[in-house]
Design a protein around this motif. Structure first.
Motif, PDB file in Angstrom:
ATOM      1  N   SER A  19       0.817  -1.208   0.000  1.00 31.54           N
ATOM      2  CA  SER A  19       0.000   0.000   0.000  1.00 31.54           C
ATOM      3  C   SER A  19       0.854   1.262   0.000  1.00 31.54           C
ATOM      4  O   SER A  19       0.480   2.281  -0.568  1.00 31.54           O
ATOM      5  CB  SER A  19      -0.919  -0.006   1.224  1.00 31.54           C
ATOM      6  OG  SER A  19      -0.155   0.011   2.411  1.00 31.54           O
ATOM      7  N   TRP A 184      -2.727 -18.835   8.368  1.00 29.89           N
ATOM      8  CA  TRP A 184      -3.540 -17.790   7.743  1.00 29.89           C
ATOM      9  C   TRP A 184      -3.100 -16.387   8.166  1.00 29.89           C
ATOM     10  O   TRP A 184      -3.443 -15.418   7.505  1.00 29.89           O
ATOM     11  CB  TRP A 184      -5.016 -17.998   8.101  1.00 29.89           C
ATOM     12  CG  TRP A 184      -5.627 -19.200   7.457  1.00 29.89           C
ATOM     13  CD1 TRP A 184      -5.088 -19.968   6.462  1.00 29.89           C
ATOM     14  CD2 TRP A 184      -6.898 -19.790   7.764  1.00 29.89           C
ATOM     15  NE1 TRP A 184      -5.944 -20.994   6.127  1.00 29.89           N
ATOM     16  CE2 TRP A 184      -7.065 -20.912   6.913  1.00 29.89           C
ATOM     17  CE3 TRP A 184      -7.909 -19.478   8.670  1.00 29.89           C
ATOM     18  CZ2 TRP A 184      -8.202 -21.716   6.941  1.00 29.89           C
ATOM     19  CZ3 TRP A 184      -9.044 -20.280   8.703  1.00 29.89           C
ATOM     20  CH2 TRP A 184      -9.183 -21.383   7.853  1.00 29.89           C
ATOM     21  N   PHE A 216      -2.377   1.533   4.234  1.00 26.44           N
ATOM     22  CA  PHE A 216      -3.618   0.789   4.007  1.00 26.44           C
ATOM     23  C   PHE A 216      -4.845   1.608   4.401  1.00 26.44           C
ATOM     24  O   PHE A 216      -5.918   1.449   3.827  1.00 26.44           O
ATOM     25  CB  PHE A 216      -3.582  -0.533   4.783  1.00 26.44           C
ATOM     26  CG  PHE A 216      -2.818  -1.597   4.069  1.00 26.44           C
ATOM     27  CD1 PHE A 216      -3.419  -2.361   3.089  1.00 26.44           C
ATOM     28  CD2 PHE A 216      -1.483  -1.827   4.360  1.00 26.44           C
ATOM     29  CE1 PHE A 216      -2.713  -3.348   2.410  1.00 26.44           C
ATOM     30  CE2 PHE A 216      -0.770  -2.801   3.696  1.00 26.44           C
ATOM     31  CZ  PHE A 216      -1.383  -3.564   2.716  1.00 26.44           C
ATOM     32  N   PHE A 294     -10.912  -3.599   6.305  1.00 28.26           N
ATOM     33  CA  PHE A 294     -10.478  -4.761   5.523  1.00 28.26           C
ATOM     34  C   PHE A 294      -9.080  -4.530   4.967  1.00 28.26           C
ATOM     35  O   PHE A 294      -8.218  -5.419   5.018  1.00 28.26           O
ATOM     36  CB  PHE A 294     -11.463  -5.026   4.385  1.00 28.26           C
ATOM     37  CG  PHE A 294     -11.108  -6.221   3.546  1.00 28.26           C
ATOM     38  CD1 PHE A 294     -11.505  -7.489   3.921  1.00 28.26           C
ATOM     39  CD2 PHE A 294     -10.364  -6.070   2.384  1.00 28.26           C
ATOM     40  CE1 PHE A 294     -11.174  -8.598   3.154  1.00 28.26           C
ATOM     41  CE2 PHE A 294     -10.028  -7.168   1.611  1.00 28.26           C
ATOM     42  CZ  PHE A 294     -10.434  -8.434   1.986  1.00 28.26           C
ATOM     43  N   ALA A 295      -8.837  -3.331   4.459  1.00 33.63           N
ATOM     44  CA  ALA A 295      -7.511  -3.023   3.925  1.00 33.63           C
ATOM     45  C   ALA A 295      -6.457  -3.052   5.024  1.00 33.63           C
ATOM     46  O   ALA A 295      -5.355  -3.569   4.840  1.00 33.63           O
ATOM     47  CB  ALA A 295      -7.531  -1.650   3.244  1.00 33.63           C
ATOM     48  N   GLN A 297      -6.631  -4.685   7.949  1.00 37.45           N
ATOM     49  CA  GLN A 297      -6.454  -6.063   8.428  1.00 37.45           C
ATOM     50  C   GLN A 297      -5.618  -6.869   7.440  1.00 37.45           C
ATOM     51  O   GLN A 297      -4.786  -7.684   7.845  1.00 37.45           O
ATOM     52  CB  GLN A 297      -7.815  -6.721   8.642  1.00 37.45           C
ATOM     53  CG  GLN A 297      -8.582  -6.167   9.834  1.00 37.45           C
ATOM     54  CD  GLN A 297      -9.973  -6.763   9.962  1.00 37.45           C
ATOM     55  OE1 GLN A 297     -10.353  -7.654   9.223  1.00 37.45           O
ATOM     56  NE2 GLN A 297     -10.750  -6.259  10.905  1.00 37.45           N
ATOM     57  N   ALA A 298      -5.824  -6.630   6.144  1.00 38.58           N
ATOM     58  CA  ALA A 298      -5.005  -7.312   5.145  1.00 38.58           C
ATOM     59  C   ALA A 298      -3.544  -6.903   5.280  1.00 38.58           C
ATOM     60  O   ALA A 298      -2.639  -7.731   5.122  1.00 38.58           O
ATOM     61  CB  ALA A 298      -5.521  -6.994   3.740  1.00 38.58           C
ATOM     62  N   GLY A 302      -2.335 -10.104   6.832  1.00 41.68           N
ATOM     63  CA  GLY A 302      -2.209 -10.825   5.577  1.00 41.68           C
ATOM     64  C   GLY A 302      -3.520 -10.862   4.807  1.00 41.68           C
ATOM     65  O   GLY A 302      -4.612 -10.847   5.378  1.00 41.68           O
ATOM     66  N   ARG A 303      -3.407 -10.886   3.494  1.00 44.62           N
ATOM     67  CA  ARG A 303      -4.598 -10.861   2.643  1.00 44.62           C
ATOM     68  C   ARG A 303      -5.446 -12.117   2.822  1.00 44.62           C
ATOM     69  O   ARG A 303      -6.682 -12.058   2.830  1.00 44.62           O
ATOM     70  CB  ARG A 303      -4.170 -10.723   1.180  1.00 44.62           C
ATOM     71  CG  ARG A 303      -5.332 -10.492   0.214  1.00 44.62           C
ATOM     72  CD  ARG A 303      -4.809 -10.357  -1.208  1.00 44.62           C
ATOM     73  NE  ARG A 303      -3.815  -9.298  -1.289  1.00 44.62           N
ATOM     74  CZ  ARG A 303      -3.072  -9.086  -2.368  1.00 44.62           C
ATOM     75  NH1 ARG A 303      -3.185  -9.871  -3.422  1.00 44.62           N
ATOM     76  NH2 ARG A 303      -2.191  -8.098  -2.368  1.00 44.62           N
ATOM     77  N   GLY A 304      -4.792 -13.276   2.954  1.00 46.27           N
ATOM     78  CA  GLY A 304      -5.547 -14.511   3.142  1.00 46.27           C
ATOM     79  C   GLY A 304      -6.390 -14.477   4.400  1.00 46.27           C
ATOM     80  O   GLY A 304      -7.529 -14.964   4.417  1.00 46.27           O
ATOM     81  N   ALA A 306      -7.637 -11.718   5.867  1.00 47.44           N
ATOM     82  CA  ALA A 306      -8.742 -10.774   5.689  1.00 47.44           C
ATOM     83  C   ALA A 306      -9.851 -11.366   4.827  1.00 47.44           C
ATOM     84  O   ALA A 306     -11.043 -11.149   5.101  1.00 47.44           O
ATOM     85  CB  ALA A 306      -8.227  -9.476   5.079  1.00 47.44           C
ATOM     86  N   LEU A 307      -9.477 -12.106   3.790  1.00 43.94           N
ATOM     87  CA  LEU A 307     -10.487 -12.691   2.905  1.00 43.94           C
ATOM     88  C   LEU A 307     -11.330 -13.736   3.618  1.00 43.94           C
ATOM     89  O   LEU A 307     -12.495 -13.965   3.250  1.00 43.94           O
ATOM     90  CB  LEU A 307      -9.809 -13.315   1.689  1.00 43.94           C
ATOM     91  CG  LEU A 307      -9.210 -12.328   0.685  1.00 43.94           C
ATOM     92  CD1 LEU A 307      -8.420 -13.068  -0.385  1.00 43.94           C
ATOM     93  CD2 LEU A 307     -10.304 -11.477   0.046  1.00 43.94           C
TER      94      LEU A 307
END
Length: 329
Positions: A19, A184, A216, A294-295, A297-298, A302-304, A306-307
């Protein structure tokens, strides 16, 4: 046998854009193309977008800085033994304790993300840290007082927000204990603090987390402002007449608007065409999962993560809000 000298050199690991790099690119583009951009902001929609983006960032930035300072202090000054003594040894018992402990942190969701990341770094069970991440922005004294002011004469709204937020946070903590996996969570490494004084290490941690989380926050704010402008307001009046759709609509609106938890009660109070239960969903979902969160937390976990974590948090928060709203409102 191949010697060390004969072994082929390892290919350098490609560095992924984060970011901060994206933000730097955006800022450079703004400077280079500032002339044409000025003309674009002549339209009302563009001015609204700019206003919303600036308000989100300005509103969240003080609490982000507060959270970064607390996170750095935890990393440098608080010994790991403190958390061993403060939380029950069994993770299932540590989760509700962490949920209630959110009352002690007067901040918003932007500050709780780096604090939760700091707790995980210090060895706190991820389930307890994530419970604290979700509960602190919604049940701290500042938020509860703001809710009471926004809904005068309705103390049941304050109670419902507190109960629903704590139940959602604790439920997510227990769900993580049951289904979550350590791989994760991928927390970015901090700079090496070995051989430096505590205060030097503190400021190095502050600088690292502020740049990382702040990038982010800006990316999330840009997205939230865009979505805020594109959601037609006339849709809300039609949806408010349908009880189920009203709850889902306000829950989604909380995700899109990304309002700080200290201010969201006043927005909810203004949505008088919606039921109290629908407005409760707005107040419970917003501090736990929105676009900017969300951004962040990713970026922190990590993105995984957050998803997976975001959609489940949204679902649990909506279900708990409907249950608590039906009982208390």
């Amino acid at each position: 046998m191949v010697s060390v000298q004969d072994a082929p050199p390892k290919a350098p690991t490609p560095r992924r854009l984060g970011s901060v790099e994206v933000l730097a690119g955006v800022l450079i583009a703004v400077v280079v193309f500032r002339g044409p951009l000025v003309g674009l902001f002549d339209s009302p929609a563009a001015r609204t977008w700019a206003t919303i983006f600036v308000s989100i960032v300005v509103q969240a930035l003080p609490f982000l800085v507060f959270g970064v300072l607390i996170s750095a202090a935890i990393a440098v000054f608080v010994p790991t033994s403190f958390f061993v003594r403060a939380l029950p040894r069994h993770p299932a018992l540590a989760v509700p304790v962490a949920g209630v402990a959110g009352v002690a942190l007067p901040g918003c969701e932007c500050g709780s993300v780096p604090i939760a990341g700091g707790l995980v770094r210090r060895g706190v069970a991820p389930a307890a840290a994530l419970t604290f991440l979700l509960s602190a922005p919604a049940v701290n004294p500042v938020v509860l007082v703001a809710t009471a002011v926004a809904f005068p004469g309705r103390p049941e709204m304050v109670l419902a927000r507190f109960v629903a937020s704590v139940l959602t946070a604790v439920a997510m903590g227990w769900l993580w204990l049951r289904f979550g996996r350590a791989e994760w969570i991928r927390i970015p490494p901090r700079p090496d603090l070995g051989g430096v004084s505590r205060w030097t290490g503190f400021w190095l941690s502050v600088r690292h987390d502020a740049i990382h989380a702040g990038g982010f926050l800006v990316v999330g704010g840009l997205t939230a402002a865009f979505l805020n402008v594109t959601v037609p307001r006339q849709w809300l009046d039609a949806i408010a007449e349908q009880p189920v759709l009203a709850v889902l609509a306000l829950a989604l609106l909380a995700v899109l608007l990304s309002i700080c938890s200290e201010a969201d009660a006043f927005v909810a109070a203004s949505l008088t065409q919606f039921s109290l239960t629908a407005r409760l969903a707005f107040l419970v979902v917003g501090p736990m999962i929105d676009v900017k969160l969300f951004a962040m937390q990713a970026g922190t976990f990590g993105r995984g993560f957050a998803l997976r974590f975001g959609p489940v948090t949204f679902t649990v928060a909506v279900l708990v809000s409907v249950l608590v709203g039906g009982l208390l409102l």
